[in-house]
Design an enzyme around this catalytic site. Structure first.
Site, short mmCIF file in Angstrom:
data_model
loop_
_atom_site.label_atom_id
_atom_site.label_comp_id
_atom_site.label_asym_id
_atom_site.label_seq_id
_atom_site.Cartn_x
_atom_site.Cartn_y
_atom_site.Cartn_z
N TYR A 54 0.82 -1.21 0.00
CA TYR A 54 0.00 0.00 0.00
C TYR A 54 0.86 1.26 0.00
CZ TYR A 54 -4.08 -2.89 0.17
OH TYR A 54 -5.05 -3.79 -0.17
N ARG A 57 1.61 2.06 -3.56
CA ARG A 57 0.45 2.57 -4.27
C ARG A 57 0.14 4.00 -3.81
NH1 ARG A 57 -4.36 -0.73 -4.25
NH2 ARG A 57 -4.67 0.57 -6.08
N GLN A 87 -15.15 2.25 -6.24
CA GLN A 87 -14.40 1.17 -5.60
C GLN A 87 -12.94 1.58 -5.46
OE1 GLN A 87 -15.48 -2.89 -7.42
NE2 GLN A 87 -16.50 -1.45 -8.77
N VAL A 89 -9.48 3.46 -4.41
CA VAL A 89 -8.92 3.96 -3.15
C VAL A 89 -8.03 5.18 -3.41
CG1 VAL A 89 -9.10 1.76 -1.95
CG2 VAL A 89 -7.04 2.21 -3.29
N HIS A 105 -14.34 0.97 -0.90
CA HIS A 105 -13.24 0.11 -0.47
C HIS A 105 -12.15 0.87 0.29
CE1 HIS A 105 -14.39 -2.98 -3.84
NE2 HIS A 105 -15.19 -3.02 -2.80
N GLY A 171 -15.35 1.69 -15.89
CA GLY A 171 -14.05 1.15 -15.51
C GLY A 171 -14.05 0.13 -14.41
P1 OAD Z 1 -10.61 -4.40 -12.41
O1 OAD Z 1 -9.13 -4.36 -12.66
O2 OAD Z 1 -11.21 -5.68 -12.00
O3 OAD Z 1 -11.37 -3.91 -13.71
C1 OAD Z 1 -10.98 -2.76 -14.39
C2 OAD Z 1 -11.87 -2.56 -15.59
O4 OAD Z 1 -11.51 -1.32 -16.18
C3 OAD Z 1 -11.70 -3.64 -16.66
O5 OAD Z 1 -12.98 -4.14 -17.05
C4 OAD Z 1 -11.00 -2.91 -17.80
O6 OAD Z 1 -11.41 -3.36 -19.09
C5 OAD Z 1 -11.48 -1.49 -17.57
N1 OAD Z 1 -10.59 -0.46 -18.13
C6 OAD Z 1 -9.26 -0.51 -18.38
N2 OAD Z 1 -8.83 0.66 -18.89
C7 OAD Z 1 -9.92 1.46 -18.99
C8 OAD Z 1 -10.14 2.81 -19.45
N3 OAD Z 1 -9.13 3.57 -19.91
N4 OAD Z 1 -11.40 3.29 -19.38
C9 OAD Z 1 -12.43 2.55 -18.92
N5 OAD Z 1 -12.27 1.30 -18.47
C10 OAD Z 1 -11.04 0.75 -18.50
O7 OAD Z 1 -10.91 -3.22 -11.34
P2 OAD Z 1 -12.21 -3.03 -10.44
O8 OAD Z 1 -13.43 -3.52 -11.10
O9 OAD Z 1 -12.19 -1.62 -9.96
O10 OAD Z 1 -10.69 -4.17 -4.36
O11 OAD Z 1 -11.85 -3.98 -9.22
C11 OAD Z 1 -12.75 -4.05 -8.16
C12 OAD Z 1 -12.01 -4.29 -6.87
O12 OAD Z 1 -11.15 -5.42 -7.00
C13 OAD Z 1 -11.07 -3.19 -6.47
O13 OAD Z 1 -11.71 -2.15 -5.77
C14 OAD Z 1 -10.07 -3.88 -5.61
C15 OAD Z 1 -9.87 -5.11 -6.45
O14 OAD Z 1 -9.43 -6.22 -5.80
C16 OAD Z 1 -9.94 -4.33 -3.26
O15 OAD Z 1 -8.73 -4.27 -3.26
C17 OAD Z 1 -10.74 -4.60 -2.03
#
Ligand code: OAD
Length: 233
Positions: A54, A57, A87, A89, A105, A171
């Site tokens: 962390y 990050r 979601q 941070v 989160h 996203g």
């Molecule tokens: P993910 O990494 O699972 O998904 C990111 C999404 O963003 C994917 O579907 C990509 O295709 C999309 N993406 C990439 N570049 C993009 C752009 N320029 N514009 C729009 N979309 C784009 O991330 P989250 O769904 O946020 O939790 O993940 C959810 C949670 O899982 C996070 O909050 C974190 C993680 O584990 C914890 O750490 C508790």
């Protein structure tokens, strides 16, 4: 009264600022195991490793800036009651001027006491070390919701979504529950868009309109259509 637009954001909205997503190629979870860095057990077993993860990050946050997608949300506020539920941070929504941001989160720049969970501080700088304690002598931990932990803001978020006149999902891979299910609290017939270059690979109901593009191009365009009345809610 202003119409309410809810934005449900995930790591992809910050990707164009230079922050890694989790599940894309070269994403954070390709280089780290969730069980090693993002669970309460990991913190018990190897707190240094978790703090380091962390810290890096958090350090990165001082090197990046909000992008066109975050700023488009700020523009939307001129005519709509905009509620962001994220979601993420990072603090890029806030730094772009988004006013109502609910973090599901947690937040990288906050830390809390392991002894008194209600004791939350803004961290000075980027580094949290083993031995940094609250005023009662308990180790501080990142103010992050780890896997296996409750999402304290969930019901507040569900209530916000239930009042929305439109929902924009941007996203997020919709992999992590309960956040991934929040859009289901929208009233029937509420328009919902999903902006994600991989939207065609994600699973969601047919009633949601996909926009298979990056947030930095697609969200400003959707915002313009909402502001100039091309799309009427
Ligand atoms: P993910 O990494 O699972 O998904 C990111 C999404 O963003 C994917 O579907 C990509 O295709 C999309 N993406 C990439 N570049 C993009 C752009 N320029 N514009 C729009 N979309 C784009 O991330 P989250 O769904 O946020 O939790 O993940 C959810 C949670 O899982 C996070 O909050 C974190 C993680 O584990 C914890 O750490 C508790």
């Amino acid at each position: 009264m202003k119409k309410q637009i809810t934005i449900l954001s995930g790591a992809g909205i910050s990707a164009e600022s230079g922050i890694s997503t989790f599940r894309d190629a070269n994403g954070l979870w390709e280089n780290h195991r969730i069980e090693d860095v993002a669970t309460p057990e990991a913190f018990q077993r190897n707190p240094e490793l978790v703090l380091e993860f962390y810290n890096l990050r958090r350090k990165q946050l001082y090197e990046v800036e909000p992008n066109a997608a975050h700023f488009a949300i700020t523009q939307l506020q001129a005519q709509f009651d905009v509620q962001v539920i994220t979601q993420n941070v990072d603090d890029l929504h806030e730094r772009a001027g988004n006013e109502n941001v609910l973090h599901l989160h947690g937040q990288l720049k906050q830390v809390r006491s392991t002894g008194y969970p209600q004791t939350v501080y803004d961290l000075e700088g980027w580094e949290l070390r083993l031995g940094d304690t609250c005023e009662n002598g308990h180790q501080l931990r990142p103010h992050i919701v780890w896997f296996g932990e409750e999402v304290p803001n969930l019901m507040v978020a569900a209530e916000i979504v239930s009042r929305a006149d439109a929902v924009i999902i941007v996203g997020t891979s919709l992999n992590v529950y309960p956040a991934a299910g929040l859009y289901q609290y929208a009233r029937p017939d509420t328009p919902i868009w999903i902006i994600d270059p991989k939207a065609n690979e994600l699973s969601y109901p047919d009633s949601i309109t996909p926009i298979n593009e990056k947030a930095g191009a697609a969200l400003p365009r959707l915002v313009r259509s909402l502001l100039n009345g091309e799309i009427i809610l």
